[in-house]
Design an enzyme around this catalytic site. Structure first.
Site, PDB file in Angstrom:
ATOM      1  N   ASP A  64     -10.926 -10.222   8.950  1.00  0.00           N
ATOM      2  CA  ASP A  64     -10.773  -8.971   8.192  1.00  0.00           C
ATOM      3  C   ASP A  64     -12.155  -8.366   7.896  1.00  0.00           C
ATOM      4  OD1 ASP A  64      -8.835  -7.270   6.393  1.00  0.00           O
ATOM      5  OD2 ASP A  64     -10.529  -7.790   5.116  1.00  0.00           O
ATOM      6  N   GLY A  83      -0.949  -9.352  -4.263  1.00  0.00           N
ATOM      7  CA  GLY A  83      -0.893  -8.299  -3.232  1.00  0.00           C
ATOM      8  C   GLY A  83      -2.228  -8.029  -2.570  1.00  0.00           C
ATOM      9  N   LYS A 115      10.989  -0.751   8.016  1.00  0.00           N
ATOM     10  CA  LYS A 115      11.328  -1.684   9.102  1.00  0.00           C
ATOM     11  C   LYS A 115      12.791  -2.091   9.082  1.00  0.00           C
ATOM     12  CE  LYS A 115       8.468  -5.018   8.677  1.00  0.00           C
ATOM     13  NZ  LYS A 115       7.339  -5.522   8.087  1.00  0.00           N
ATOM     14  N   LYS A 136      -7.368  -1.456   9.163  1.00  0.00           N
ATOM     15  CA  LYS A 136      -8.684  -1.747   9.757  1.00  0.00           C
ATOM     16  C   LYS A 136      -8.577  -2.468  11.092  1.00  0.00           C
ATOM     17  CE  LYS A 136      -7.223  -4.632   6.644  1.00  0.00           C
ATOM     18  NZ  LYS A 136      -7.193  -5.169   5.313  1.00  0.00           N
ATOM     19  N   VAL A 141       0.833  -1.212   0.000  1.00  0.00           N
ATOM     20  CA  VAL A 141       0.000   0.000   0.000  1.00  0.00           C
ATOM     21  C   VAL A 141       0.867   1.262   0.000  1.00  0.00           C
ATOM     22  CG1 VAL A 141      -1.805   1.270   1.235  1.00  0.00           C
ATOM     23  CG2 VAL A 141      -1.885  -1.233   1.141  1.00  0.00           C
ATOM     24  N   LYS A 181     -14.000  -4.778   9.245  1.00  0.00           N
ATOM     25  CA  LYS A 181     -14.618  -3.832   8.302  1.00  0.00           C
ATOM     26  C   LYS A 181     -16.098  -3.628   8.614  1.00  0.00           C
ATOM     27  CE  LYS A 181     -11.237  -4.866   4.693  1.00  0.00           C
ATOM     28  NZ  LYS A 181     -10.903  -5.781   3.597  1.00  0.00           N
TER      29      LYS A 181
HETATM   30  N1  HSE Z   1      -6.639  -8.417   2.695  1.00  0.00           N
HETATM   31  C1  HSE Z   1      -7.611  -7.416   2.468  1.00  0.00           C
HETATM   32  C2  HSE Z   1      -8.627  -7.932   1.456  1.00  0.00           C
HETATM   33  C3  HSE Z   1      -6.940  -6.178   1.949  1.00  0.00           C
HETATM   34  O1  HSE Z   1      -8.306  -8.892   0.776  1.00  0.00           O
HETATM   35  O2  HSE Z   1      -9.713  -7.395   1.358  1.00  0.00           O
HETATM   36  C4  HSE Z   1      -7.837  -4.988   1.807  1.00  0.00           C
HETATM   37  O3  HSE Z   1      -8.408  -4.611   3.028  1.00  0.00           O
END
Ligand code: HSE
Length: 378
Positions: free
Chosen positions: A187, A173, A36, A91, A11, A191
């Site tokens: 994830d 990616g 890093k 997030k 990103v 969200k």
């Molecule tokens: N890993 C997350 C996805 C990245 O695949 O939606 C974007 O938030």
């Protein structure tokens, strides 16, 4: 306005690229980049020391795209306390610390913006904000994760295994550094929690959102769904109807459902409100440039002098009461006899109509780590 980036991975590099392309149009130089590793220090802007950024009074906007909870949370907190605006795509960190960070931002009179945290490049947060300011949002739902949508799509259209499709998503990616956040549905949970915050002005305890992932999905599950005219999608949703409910679940959607046609790394996010009715937003939900696009949009919001401050109450999540049918594949099918409506084979069945709380309990109790559960659309 001077910018500092925290993180220069998928990103961060996308943000550098887009800002580089815009340099003749806007004055938005990247003055420092926190990385890093020594090996990433390829020009004089790179630093390994966060204080080079926090103590630099000429930096106006800190863009956090390093991921993970700590030290990202601490760095964002310190940046806000120093009176810097913050834009983040993180997030997980934000869903965990939103209450604290938003309150510090508003005390300091600076912006904490997070369009990229949800829906990748889609202007989802922005549109929720616009709808909500003159309307009442009642519910939101959709495909919130690009990696799992890509995986489900590739398993369906190319008969790949979960592992093969995940490998592709990583190369493109889309996946998190630890892809278990994608696969386990966490994830999406982050969200959904952030979307609830945006749509309903409340903070929720994320852990109370029932969450089932696709970590165990197999080719046979996809084949069964297709054979019966369904497409499997990982769906997040929330509804405010007196009480607040939310969930993250794989769902076998009928082939003609609008979400069944959402392919690749796309997300599709919808909300329903009193005056507008249903509004849906579709686009790339993961990947370097789409996510960077959302970050740069927030940088432009700050450049244009937008001020968004939020204060929020806590609200409890309750489980929805509606009964649904579920597809269940597990090695302990015999123990689940009372729930069986239709036997599919020795491992899998379609359940009788069940409440969400029953399926959540079963999901915890079934002694088969390879089980797969999906709601079946009526
Ligand atoms: N890993 C997350 C996805 C990245 O695949 O939606 C974007 O938030």
């Amino acid at each position: 306005m001077n910018i500092a980036l925290l993180g220069h991975g998928v990103v961060g590099k996308g943000v550098s690229y887009i800002l580089g392309k815009l340099q003749d149009k806007y004055h938005l130089p990247i003055k420092k980049i926190l990385v890093k590793d020594e090996i990433e220090c390829i020009d004089s802007r790179m630093t390994l020391n966060i204080n080079d950024i926090l103590e630099d009074e000429t930096i106006d906007i800190v863009v956090e795209c390093m991921g993970g909870i700590e030290p990202a949370h601490q760095y964002v907190l310190e940046a806000l306390k120093k009176g810097k605006h913050v834009v983040t795509s993180n997030k997980k960190m934000l869903a965990t610390y939103a209450e604290e960070l938003l309150s510090v931002a508003s005390k300091q009179g600076v912006n904490l913006l997070y369009e990229a945290s949800c829906g990748g490049g889609i202007p989802w947060m922005e549109n929720i904000h616009r709808i909500k300011r003159i309307d009442q949002i009642h519910n939101l739902s959709g495909i919130f994760n690009g990696t799992t949508n890509y995986i489900l799509w590739r398993m369906q259209e190319a008969s790949l295994s979960l592992e093969e499709a995940l490998e592709e998503a990583k190369k493109l990616g889309y996946a998190e550094r630890d892809a278990s956040d994608d696969l386990l549905g966490f994830d999406v949970r982050y969200k959904v929690a952030l979307s609830i915050m945006e749509a309903f002005n409340v903070i929720v305890d994320m852990d109370s959102i029932p969450t089932i992932g696709i970590e165990n999905i197999q080719k046979e599950d996809i084949a069964f769904a297709l054979d019966r005219g369904y497409v499997c999608k990982l769906i997040g949703k929330a509804e405010l109807n007196g009480h607040l409910s939310a969930s993250v679940l794989p769902v076998f959607l009928k082939k003609n459902h609008f979400l069944a046609a959402i392919e690749r790394n796309d997300n599709a996010l919808s909300c329903e409100s009193s005056y507008l009715g249903k509004a849906s937003f579709v686009g790339q939900g993961a990947g370097s440039l789409p996510t960077a696009h959302a970050i740069v949009q927030n940088i432009m919001d700050i450049l244009e002098g937008r001020k968004i401050y939020r204060t929020m109450q806590k609200k409890e999540i309750l489980l929805e009461n509606e009964k649904k049918q579920y597809y269940i594949r597990c090695a302990k099918k015999e123990a689940l006899k009372e729930y069986i409506q239709e036997e599919i084979n020795e491992m899998s069945f379609l359940s009788k109509e069940m409440k969400l709380e029953e399926i959540v309990r079963l999901n915890q109790e079934i002694e088969d780590k390879k089980r797969f559960i999906a709601e079946v659309e009526k």
